[in-house]
Design an enzyme around this catalytic site. Structure first.
Site, PDB file in Angstrom:
ATOM      1  N   GLU A  57     -27.078   5.408  27.019  1.00 51.77           N
ATOM      2  CA  GLU A  57     -27.305   6.318  25.877  1.00 51.77           C
ATOM      3  C   GLU A  57     -26.474   5.924  24.658  1.00 51.77           C
ATOM      4  OE1 GLU A  57     -29.718   8.303  26.101  1.00 51.77           O
ATOM      5  OE2 GLU A  57     -29.896   9.055  28.146  1.00 51.77           O
ATOM      6  N   CYS A  79     -51.560  10.612  21.184  1.00 49.36           N
ATOM      7  CA  CYS A  79     -51.312  11.987  21.652  1.00 49.36           C
ATOM      8  C   CYS A  79     -50.147  12.602  20.890  1.00 49.36           C
ATOM      9  CB  CYS A  79     -51.042  12.000  23.151  1.00 49.36           C
ATOM     10  SG  CYS A  79     -52.487  11.528  24.122  1.00 49.36           S
TER      11      CYS A  79
HETATM   12 ZN   LIG Z   1     -51.678   9.696  25.338  1.00 44.46          ZN
END
Ligand SMILES: [Zn+2]
Length: 203
Positions: free
Chosen positions: A87, A181
């Protein structure tokens, strides 16, 4: 045998297997008798204090540090051959300072394996990753699977409307989405927001 220091970078969205790859790399070095240590930022409070835990629950003992100067000090003092940093985007160091620290480590023949998010939840690049990618010896961009359609994921979509850049969380707060998306979710969210503010105005 004196090993030359290199920089190995694993980046990508959340749930893309970055930490698992970091762990695997360090595990191999441990078998090769490298003197290693792993570090994670003090801000990352998701799991056990001393461990780096990947999303598939592979564990590795890690030392929590406030900044990357502590990593340099520790690695120098203990004459390590390789270090892992998980991280990396959460460390508060200025990106140019990170480059200096990494170069100093490599000059001491210490190999650095880094895992870090490429972009925040708004798909803005994390500065540290942007700076270290060109100087890396090895660079892998990992992909999760889009939670909506199954394509390669591209972004870490934040389910809540919290606007702070750093919001530590796992599957409770984020899901990996592909570009299409992600963009669709963001525009739907934008529409809802506009609708609410119109209602507030009494339109
Ligand atoms: Zn997707």
């Amino acid at each position: 045998m004196k090993k030359q220091g290199k920089l190995i970078v694993h980046t990508g969205s959340m749930f893309s297997g970055k930490t698992t790859s970091l762990w695997r790399e360090l595990y191999r070095m441990r078998i090769a008798n490298y003197k290693i240590a792993a570090f994670k930022p003090a801000i990352d409070n998701r799991d056990d204090d001393k461990k780096i835990v990947s999303h598939d629950n592979l564990e590795l003992d890690a030392i929590k540090v406030e900044n990357l100067n502590d990593v340099l000090d520790y690695a120098t003092k203990h004459e390590l051959d390789a270090i892992g940093i998980d991280e990396v985007q959460f460390f508060p160091n200025d990106p140019t300072e990170v480059i200096d620290i990494f170069n100093e480590l490599m000059a001491k023949n210490i190999t650095i394996v880094v895992s870090g998010l490429d972009m925040d939840y708004k798909t803005r690049p994390f500065e540290i990753i942007k700076e270290i990618m060109p100087i890396a010896d090895e660079l892998t961009k990992h992909h999760a699977i889009c939670a909506s359609c199954g394509e390669d994921a591209w972004a870490s979509y934040r389910k809540s409307t919290d606007e702070s850049r750093i919001q530590i969380g796992s599957k409770d707060k984020y899901e990996p989405l592909c570009r299409e998306c992600y963009n669709q979710m963001m525009s739907e969210r934008e529409n809802t927001k506009n609708q609410i503010s119109l209602e507030e105005l009494g339109e």
